[in-house]
Design an enzyme around this catalytic site. Structure first.
Site, PDB file in Angstrom:
ATOM      1  N   TRP A 196     -25.494  -5.423  35.250  1.00 10.51           N
ATOM      2  CA  TRP A 196     -25.795  -6.774  34.779  1.00 10.51           C
ATOM      3  C   TRP A 196     -26.011  -7.576  36.053  1.00 10.51           C
ATOM      4  CZ3 TRP A 196     -23.880 -11.810  35.023  1.00 10.51           C
ATOM      5  CH2 TRP A 196     -24.239 -12.663  33.968  1.00 10.51           C
TER       6      TRP A 196
ATOM      7  N   LYS B 294     -21.891 -19.701  18.334  1.00 12.06           N
ATOM      8  CA  LYS B 294     -22.379 -18.462  17.706  1.00 12.06           C
ATOM      9  C   LYS B 294     -23.891 -18.529  17.519  1.00 12.06           C
ATOM     10  CE  LYS B 294     -19.891 -16.227  18.240  1.00 12.06           C
ATOM     11  NZ  LYS B 294     -18.644 -16.425  18.908  1.00 12.06           N
TER      12      LYS B 294
ATOM     13  N   GLU C 154     -25.766 -18.389  20.904  1.00 11.17           N
ATOM     14  CA  GLU C 154     -25.626 -17.088  21.567  1.00 11.17           C
ATOM     15  C   GLU C 154     -26.597 -16.050  21.032  1.00 11.17           C
ATOM     16  OE1 GLU C 154     -21.099 -16.083  22.946  1.00 11.17           O
ATOM     17  OE2 GLU C 154     -21.424 -16.207  20.801  1.00 11.17           O
TER      18      GLU C 154
ATOM     19  N   GLU D 164     -17.399 -23.643  17.822  1.00 11.63           N
ATOM     20  CA  GLU D 164     -17.582 -22.195  17.746  1.00 11.63           C
ATOM     21  C   GLU D 164     -18.809 -21.850  16.891  1.00 11.63           C
ATOM     22  OE1 GLU D 164     -16.598 -19.733  19.292  1.00 11.63           O
ATOM     23  OE2 GLU D 164     -16.803 -17.990  18.009  1.00 11.63           O
TER      24      GLU D 164
ATOM     25  N   LYS E  65     -20.354  -8.943  27.289  1.00 12.00           N
ATOM     26  CA  LYS E  65     -19.131  -8.953  26.489  1.00 12.00           C
ATOM     27  C   LYS E  65     -17.925  -9.252  27.361  1.00 12.00           C
ATOM     28  CE  LYS E  65     -16.787  -8.257  22.733  1.00 12.00           C
ATOM     29  NZ  LYS E  65     -16.865  -9.440  21.849  1.00 12.00           N
TER      30      LYS E  65
ATOM     31  N   ASN F   8     -18.801  -2.205  40.155  1.00 12.70           N
ATOM     32  CA  ASN F   8     -18.725  -3.430  39.351  1.00 12.70           C
ATOM     33  C   ASN F   8     -17.997  -4.460  40.194  1.00 12.70           C
ATOM     34  OD1 ASN F   8     -19.678  -1.927  37.261  1.00 12.70           O
ATOM     35  ND2 ASN F   8     -17.802  -2.010  36.043  1.00 12.70           N
ATOM     36  N   GLY F   9     -18.376  -5.730  40.049  1.00 13.48           N
ATOM     37  CA  GLY F   9     -17.696  -6.780  40.817  1.00 13.48           C
ATOM     38  C   GLY F   9     -18.638  -7.356  41.852  1.00 13.48           C
TER      39      GLY F   9
ATOM     40  N   HIS G  85     -22.009 -41.847  18.519  1.00 16.57           N
ATOM     41  CA  HIS G  85     -22.107 -42.258  19.920  1.00 16.57           C
ATOM     42  C   HIS G  85     -23.125 -41.431  20.696  1.00 16.57           C
ATOM     43  CE1 HIS G  85     -18.705 -44.860  19.188  1.00 16.57           C
ATOM     44  NE2 HIS G  85     -18.108 -43.834  18.598  1.00 16.57           N
TER      45      HIS G  85
ATOM     46  N   ARG H 271     -21.253  -4.059  26.521  1.00 13.43           N
ATOM     47  CA  ARG H 271     -20.763  -5.009  27.523  1.00 13.43           C
ATOM     48  C   ARG H 271     -21.880  -5.911  28.051  1.00 13.43           C
ATOM     49  NH1 ARG H 271     -15.857  -2.991  30.096  1.00 13.43           N
ATOM     50  NH2 ARG H 271     -16.437  -3.979  32.038  1.00 13.43           N
TER      51      ARG H 271
ATOM     52  N   CYS I 298     -21.695  -5.021  33.478  1.00 14.52           N
ATOM     53  CA  CYS I 298     -21.655  -3.819  34.301  1.00 14.52           C
ATOM     54  C   CYS I 298     -20.667  -2.806  33.716  1.00 14.52           C
ATOM     55  CB  CYS I 298     -21.247  -4.082  35.739  1.00 14.52           C
ATOM     56  SG  CYS I 298     -22.440  -5.006  36.676  1.00 14.52           S
TER      57      CYS I 298
HETATM   58  C1  G6P Z   1     -18.117 -13.727  27.177  1.00 17.66           C
HETATM   59  C2  G6P Z   1     -18.300 -13.194  25.769  1.00 17.66           C
HETATM   60  C3  G6P Z   1     -17.660 -14.158  24.787  1.00 17.66           C
HETATM   61  C4  G6P Z   1     -16.205 -14.386  25.131  1.00 17.66           C
HETATM   62  C5  G6P Z   1     -16.038 -14.849  26.581  1.00 17.66           C
HETATM   63  C6  G6P Z   1     -14.585 -14.816  27.009  1.00 17.66           C
HETATM   64  O1  G6P Z   1     -18.845 -14.899  27.348  1.00 17.66           O
HETATM   65  O2  G6P Z   1     -19.667 -13.045  25.478  1.00 17.66           O
HETATM   66  O3  G6P Z   1     -17.757 -13.617  23.479  1.00 17.66           O
HETATM   67  O4  G6P Z   1     -15.659 -15.327  24.277  1.00 17.66           O
HETATM   68  O5  G6P Z   1     -16.741 -13.975  27.456  1.00 17.66           O
HETATM   69  O6  G6P Z   1     -14.150 -13.494  26.969  1.00 17.66           O
HETATM   70  P1  G6P Z   1     -12.666 -13.019  26.799  1.00 17.66           P
HETATM   71  O7  G6P Z   1     -12.751 -11.510  26.816  1.00 17.66           O
HETATM   72  O8  G6P Z   1     -11.911 -13.557  27.969  1.00 17.66           O
HETATM   73  O9  G6P Z   1     -12.159 -13.552  25.527  1.00 17.66           O
END
Ligand code: G6P
Length: 611
Positions: free
Chosen positions: A73, A488, A491, A484, A606, A99-100, A507, A27, A2
């Site tokens: 969003w 990636k 995602e 990670e 984001k 937003n919220g 396991h 975002r 949002c």
């Molecule tokens: C969302 C983003 C990620 C990020 C996570 C935590 O899921 O898509 O890329 O790692 O939030 O966000 P922050 O801003 O707290 O690091």
């Protein structure tokens, strides 16, 4: 997640709002809308992208020098034209972008419905618009007072901008939990969820605090708390350049940000390590250093990629500062009545500084009496302001939803903190301390060398772009890198991927191994290399395909693996930094080859400002 943008001044608002919404696209969102005031309020909104909103408004009247826009969003109600913001109260006196989440919206809705208010959407925001209208009409007060009174009845989080048709020439803004920034121009003000839409007009900003309400006209800003106490706006100057929000020569922000890492990591440690590698200086935690030295343990809280950085931090704090460390998902920490208090050090890591769960967990830790530090990228963000002290990552604006340069900068900060504490707690002998600092200053070079493997990674990405599953294995400090790497890939390419400790594969995940499963193994030449080499063999004997990320100069690995991606030799403490680069590039090239929207993957946001 949002985005809000609003304008009040002398220019035509519409192009400013559209450009602002485009700046907020990163975002994550599923619908967009604007409300413009010129004698009366006109609303254009639709499901889809800002481009579609522009098409919708193409032949419409878009005049007016006051207006607000929103990217939504979906949380309450599916993405649809009706559920898109702005929302209108029953009699059309109020229009709201929000937003919220209003948690007690169902209760309020029932009450308002009994009083004759009608609802045309599934959103909590429409309830809020009606609640404000109800207070305004019943109590015959100003729009600003009606807003404040209504908000005292609301449970939940909001960043709000409101237009009242009866009171032209002004916007009302309010914040609790969801960020709002006010840009201060010459006879004009800008409002937005973050500074991105504002920086091309002004560098003077006010970060609204929780429970503040502002009435903004082209010439004035009247800031109060919810209970009518006047507040003095604290105008800050931000240093953010407009170039940082352009892709430049790159096809995607993500690729640009991956390639920026030699510079962003340098920015992270610049001025914080002595030229002769003898010392680390972190001004943001200087005041609390005695508490850090005495701390009995550190708990690191975060979400997503930041949580993976935290796992690297756990290794660093334990190994180099001999400080017991735990890592928790912020969303789990906050709901499990954790044993935490005085003597504990809690570090909240967040790129955006706005992640709702991390923010709430930060507040909980603060209330418990722990020393709470922040590692944030966005200056002035909520977590940065909420924490007693901290270190900014200085990675620069990160726009790609899949975090890359923020991750490497977070690890850089954690390494600096762990080495510094190790030295202060006398856990790290001076020679080792110096050697580690020296290695830290080489990291940009190591990352550049890893980036040099891009073509090789692209070829491998093309070979495996059609798979449905992938496995990532790593050990010790590189296990979080495996996690990670898997994150990636899933995602942005929507391939199911899992990260596992290499030895733990036996396991469970080994049952998945066949010739359709690529297994990416982090196998640097370190003290555990022989063990990892055995794990590679376990995969190979079951027909799996192995892509080894191995240290340059290791010829043995070419015998074992199907493909090898070389990374430069590096001390173990900092090895996650070059090691993550090929995995970021891999995810990127697989996603591009699959035709995915790399910078704005489906369903992701984001900045996750809901819990
Ligand atoms: C969302 C983003 C990620 C990020 C996570 C935590 O899921 O898509 O890329 O790692 O939030 O966000 P922050 O801003 O707290 O690091």
């Amino acid at each position: 997640m949002c985005g809000i943008v609003a304008y009040v001044g002398e220019r035509t608002a519409y192009p400013i709002l559209i450009k602002g919404l485009q700046r907020l696209e990163y975002r994550g969102y599923d619908s967009a809308g604007v409300a413009l005031f010129n004698g009366k309020v006109r609303v254009y909104k639709c499901k889809g992208r800002v481009k579609e909103l522009q098409t919708l408004a193409r032949d419409e009247d878009v005049s007016g020098s006051i207006g607000m826009g929103h990217t939504r969003w979906a949380t309450h109600g599916e993405p649809s034209d009706a559920n898109a913001h702005p929302h209108r109260s029953t009699r059309g006196l109020f229009h709201v972008v929000h937003n919220g989440i209003i948690e007690n919206h169902l209760h309020l809705k029932k009450e308002l419905a009994l009083r004759g208010y009608t609802f045309h959407t599934d959103t909590d925001t429409e309830v809020l618009a009606n609640l404000i209208e109800d207070v305004y009409r019943e109590q015959r007060v100003s729009a600003e007072l009606a807003t404040r009174l209504a908000l005292t009845r609301v449970v939940g989080a909001y960043g709000l901008v409101i237009l009242c048709e009866d009171e032209p020439g002004r916007l009302i803004a309010a914040r609790k939990g969801s960020p709002l920034v006010i840009g201060v121009g010459e006879r004009e003000y800008f409002l937005a969820s973050d500074a991105m839409p504002i920086i091309e007009y002004t560098d003077r900003v006010i970060y609204m605090n929780d429970e503040e309400v502002a009435v903004i006209t082209p010439d004035s800003i009247d800031l109060k708390d919810l209970y009518n106490d006047a507040k003095t706006p604290d105008i800050k100057t931000i240093r953010m350049h407009i170039d940082s929000v352009d892709k430049g020569e790159y096809p995607h922000f993500m690729l640009k940000e991956i390639h920026e890492q030699p510079h962003s990591v340098t920015d992270t440690f610049r001025g914080r390590v002595a030229a002769d590698s003898s010392k680390i200086f972190l001004g943001g935690i200087l005041d609390v250093m005695p508490l850090l030295i005495e701390a009995r343990r550190v708990i690191i809280i975060a979400c997503g990629t930041s949580w993976h950085a935290a796992l690297v931090g756990e290794h660093l704090f334990e190994q180099y500062a001999r400080l017991p460390a735990e890592v928790e998902y912020a969303s789990e920490f906050r709901y499990r009545d954790p044993i935490v208090g005085k003597g504990d050090l809690v570090i909240a890591i967040s790129q955006s500084g706005e992640t709702a769960d991390t923010l709430a967990a930060t507040r909980l830790a603060k209330d418990s009496g722990a020393t709470v530090l922040g590692i944030c990228n966005v200056a002035g963000s909520s977590i940065a302001r909420e924490t007693r002290a901290g270190v900014y990552t200085r990675a620069g604006v990160e726009i790609g939803v899949a975090s890359t340069k923020a991750f490497t900068s977070q690890i850089t900060v954690l390494a600096m903190m762990a080495f510094l504490l190790g030295s202060k707690r006398q856990a790290l002998p001076p020679d080792n301390y110096r050697a580690l600092i020296n290695e830290l200053t080489r990291v940009p070079e190591l990352i550049s060398e890893a980036l040099g493997q891009e073509e090789r990674v692209r070829e491998i990405a093309h070979l495996y772009k059609g798979v449905s599953n992938a496995l990532f294995l790593g050990r010790g400090i590189l296990f979080p890198v495996a996690l990670e790497g898997a994150l990636k890939l899933k995602e942005i390419s929507y391939i199911h991927a899992e990260g596992y400790p290499a030895a733990e594969m036996k396991h469970g995940p080994i049952a998945l191994v066949d010739d359709s499963l690529p297994v990416f193994v982090l196998a640097p030449t370190d003290r555990l290399y022989e063990k990892t080499a055995s794990n590679i063999q376990e995969v190979k004997t079951r027909g799996g395909r192995v892509i080894a990320i191995a240290t340059r100069g290791n010829t043995d690995v070419y015998r074992l693996a199907d493909h090898v991606i070389e990374i430069p030799p590096c001390r173990e403490a900092l090895s996650p930094l070059p090691a993550i680069i090929p995995l970021q590039l891999l995810a990127y090239h697989v996603a591009v080859a699959r035709g995915c929207n790399v910078d704005q993957p489906r369903n992701l946001a984001k900045s996750v400002t809901v819990e």
